[in-house]
Write an enzyme that holds these catalytic residues in place. Structure first.
Site, PDB file in Angstrom:
ATOM      1  N   ARG A  70      49.579  52.969  54.003  1.00 31.41           N
ATOM      2  CA  ARG A  70      49.961  51.695  53.376  1.00 31.41           C
ATOM      3  C   ARG A  70      48.730  50.870  53.008  1.00 31.41           C
ATOM      4  O   ARG A  70      48.697  50.224  51.958  1.00 31.41           O
ATOM      5  CB  ARG A  70      50.897  50.917  54.299  1.00 31.41           C
ATOM      6  CG  ARG A  70      52.262  51.582  54.388  1.00 31.41           C
ATOM      7  CD  ARG A  70      53.040  51.149  55.603  1.00 31.41           C
ATOM      8  NE  ARG A  70      53.440  49.775  55.539  1.00 31.41           N
ATOM      9  CZ  ARG A  70      53.617  48.997  56.613  1.00 31.41           C
ATOM     10  NH1 ARG A  70      53.400  49.467  57.821  1.00 31.41           N
ATOM     11  NH2 ARG A  70      53.992  47.763  56.460  1.00 31.41           N
ATOM     12  N   ARG A 107      53.334  44.966  65.830  1.00 29.67           N
ATOM     13  CA  ARG A 107      54.454  44.271  65.195  1.00 29.67           C
ATOM     14  C   ARG A 107      55.803  44.852  65.631  1.00 29.67           C
ATOM     15  O   ARG A 107      55.964  46.059  65.745  1.00 29.67           O
ATOM     16  CB  ARG A 107      54.335  44.391  63.667  1.00 29.67           C
ATOM     17  CG  ARG A 107      55.455  43.695  62.923  1.00 29.67           C
ATOM     18  CD  ARG A 107      55.092  43.413  61.504  1.00 29.67           C
ATOM     19  NE  ARG A 107      55.179  44.591  60.648  1.00 29.67           N
ATOM     20  CZ  ARG A 107      54.994  44.538  59.334  1.00 29.67           C
ATOM     21  NH1 ARG A 107      54.677  43.399  58.748  1.00 29.67           N
ATOM     22  NH2 ARG A 107      55.094  45.628  58.618  1.00 29.67           N
ATOM     23  N   ARG A 127      54.060  45.423  43.383  1.00 28.75           N
ATOM     24  CA  ARG A 127      53.132  46.204  44.203  1.00 28.75           C
ATOM     25  C   ARG A 127      52.108  46.952  43.336  1.00 28.75           C
ATOM     26  O   ARG A 127      51.227  47.601  43.866  1.00 28.75           O
ATOM     27  CB  ARG A 127      53.874  47.291  44.976  1.00 28.75           C
ATOM     28  CG  ARG A 127      54.607  46.911  46.254  1.00 28.75           C
ATOM     29  CD  ARG A 127      53.708  46.453  47.361  1.00 28.75           C
ATOM     30  NE  ARG A 127      53.930  47.047  48.649  1.00 28.75           N
ATOM     31  CZ  ARG A 127      54.787  46.611  49.567  1.00 28.75           C
ATOM     32  NH1 ARG A 127      55.571  45.607  49.335  1.00 28.75           N
ATOM     33  NH2 ARG A 127      54.847  47.200  50.740  1.00 28.75           N
ATOM     34  N   LYS A 157      52.737  37.755  55.157  1.00 26.75           N
ATOM     35  CA  LYS A 157      53.511  37.266  54.006  1.00 26.75           C
ATOM     36  C   LYS A 157      54.941  36.921  54.427  1.00 26.75           C
ATOM     37  O   LYS A 157      55.459  35.882  54.072  1.00 26.75           O
ATOM     38  CB  LYS A 157      53.574  38.324  52.890  1.00 26.75           C
ATOM     39  CG  LYS A 157      52.231  38.759  52.351  1.00 26.75           C
ATOM     40  CD  LYS A 157      52.385  39.709  51.167  1.00 26.75           C
ATOM     41  CE  LYS A 157      53.023  41.045  51.499  1.00 26.75           C
ATOM     42  NZ  LYS A 157      52.253  41.883  52.429  1.00 26.75           N
ATOM     43  N   ARG A 165      59.115  49.335  63.316  1.00 19.78           N
ATOM     44  CA  ARG A 165      59.452  50.017  62.078  1.00 19.78           C
ATOM     45  C   ARG A 165      58.776  51.389  62.046  1.00 19.78           C
ATOM     46  O   ARG A 165      57.660  51.553  62.523  1.00 19.78           O
ATOM     47  CB  ARG A 165      58.948  49.183  60.879  1.00 19.78           C
ATOM     48  CG  ARG A 165      59.839  48.008  60.577  1.00 19.78           C
ATOM     49  CD  ARG A 165      59.220  47.017  59.616  1.00 19.78           C
ATOM     50  NE  ARG A 165      58.487  47.600  58.500  1.00 19.78           N
ATOM     51  CZ  ARG A 165      57.947  46.873  57.517  1.00 19.78           C
ATOM     52  NH1 ARG A 165      58.087  45.552  57.508  1.00 19.78           N
ATOM     53  NH2 ARG A 165      57.270  47.447  56.545  1.00 19.78           N
TER      54      ARG A 165
HETATM   55  P1  AMP Z   1      57.147  45.999  53.163  1.00 20.89           P
HETATM   56  O1  AMP Z   1      58.275  45.590  54.059  1.00 20.89           O
HETATM   57  O2  AMP Z   1      56.921  45.041  52.018  1.00 20.89           O
HETATM   58  O3  AMP Z   1      55.881  46.304  53.928  1.00 20.89           O
HETATM   59  O4  AMP Z   1      57.603  47.367  52.466  1.00 20.89           O
HETATM   60  C1  AMP Z   1      57.871  48.525  53.232  1.00 20.89           C
HETATM   61  C2  AMP Z   1      57.878  49.741  52.347  1.00 20.89           C
HETATM   62  O5  AMP Z   1      58.899  49.621  51.348  1.00 20.89           O
HETATM   63  C3  AMP Z   1      56.598  49.974  51.562  1.00 20.89           C
HETATM   64  O6  AMP Z   1      55.607  50.652  52.312  1.00 20.89           O
HETATM   65  C4  AMP Z   1      57.119  50.848  50.404  1.00 20.89           C
HETATM   66  O7  AMP Z   1      57.408  52.163  50.847  1.00 20.89           O
HETATM   67  C5  AMP Z   1      58.458  50.185  50.111  1.00 20.89           C
HETATM   68  N1  AMP Z   1      58.338  49.089  49.121  1.00 20.89           N
HETATM   69  C6  AMP Z   1      58.547  47.753  49.343  1.00 20.89           C
HETATM   70  N2  AMP Z   1      58.375  47.053  48.208  1.00 20.89           N
HETATM   71  C7  AMP Z   1      58.043  47.956  47.250  1.00 20.89           C
HETATM   72  C8  AMP Z   1      57.725  47.859  45.871  1.00 20.89           C
HETATM   73  N3  AMP Z   1      57.680  46.675  45.233  1.00 20.89           N
HETATM   74  N4  AMP Z   1      57.442  49.014  45.197  1.00 20.89           N
HETATM   75  C9  AMP Z   1      57.472  50.214  45.802  1.00 20.89           C
HETATM   76  N5  AMP Z   1      57.742  50.377  47.112  1.00 20.89           N
HETATM   77  C10 AMP Z   1      58.036  49.265  47.840  1.00 20.89           C
END
Ligand code: AMP
Length: 208
Positions: A165, A127, A88, A13, A154
């Site tokens: 996740r 990654r 989410r 994404k 990360r």
């Molecule tokens: P991402 O970079 O989108 O994979 O997000 C990394 C982490 O941030 C996720 O595993 C969640 O812990 C948190 N996170 C990101 N976006 C959201 C969201 N919309 N709602 C809740 N937690 C989020």
């Protein structure tokens, strides 16, 4: 164009959002990036969110919403925006509809990037992300190809957090596919293969 990106972690994404942003000037709004910045800056919100992000669980809705609202208030959103990582869960999707309608805006489409689970696990474990600009690459890159910054893994790209996740995606986020289908906004691309080839399809399904 105002767009939501859907897809499992590691589906690509962020990569597709970066390409759309570069070509069309849309604002790329990644709630994951906003949370990682808040954590790195040590803000009160960042301190509250840290445990959740590191372990791969969803951060409480109200914390993410306050970051999102602040970001949506920026001028660059007027050119259109891409939400990457929000909503989410169904509650966030409903909230988003009302936040946007208060701003006199609405979503044009939700783009699902579909990738097989085995491919996701391989991608996430390889990654690497740029500490400076957030560029997403892989473990073959010593420095960021975009800005020369340091690439790192990360905390939530370790095997235990990856599994959490993926489970969270399946139970909480995947139902949004039906939610956006119900609004007649869902479009889909196959997210496997070369990122540039996928991008050609992304533009096709979005009519860009
Ligand atoms: P991402 O970079 O989108 O994979 O997000 C990394 C982490 O941030 C996720 O595993 C969640 O812990 C948190 N996170 C990101 N976006 C959201 C969201 N919309 N709602 C809740 N937690 C989020």
């Amino acid at each position: 164009m105002n767009l939501v990106l859907l897809g499992a972690p590691g589906a690509g994404k962020g990569t597709q959002a970066q390409k759309l942003t570069a070509e069309f000037g849309f604002a790329h709004i990644s709630t994951g990036d906003l949370l990682r910045s808040a954590i790195a800056a040590g803000t009160p919100l960042g301190l509250e969110a840290k445990e959740y992000v590191t372990s791969g669980q969803l951060v409480p809705d109200e914390l993410v919403l306050s970051l999102l609202k602040e970001r949506l208030a920026s001028d660059d959103v007027e050119a259109g925006f891409i939400l990457d990582g929000y909503p989410r869960n169904t509650a966030q999707a409903v909230t988003l509809d009302s936040v946007l309608s208060e701003m006199g805006k609405s979503l044009d489409a939700a783009l699902l990037v579909s990738v097989d689970a085995a491919v996701i696990i391989d991608r996430l474990s390889r990654r690497r992300s740029c500490k400076e600009c957030g560029f997403t690459g892989n473990d073959t890159m010593d420095a960021c190809p975009r800005c020369g910054g340091e690439m790192y893994r990360r905390d939530d790209d370790d095997p235990a957090a990856i599994q959490t996740r993926l489970d969270t995606y399946a139970s909480k986020t995947a139902p949004l596919v039906e939610y956006f289908k119900g609004q007649d906004k869902l479009v889909e691309v196959d997210g496997e293969g070369d990122a540039d080839d996928i991008y050609v399809n992304v533009k096709k399904v979005l009519g860009l």
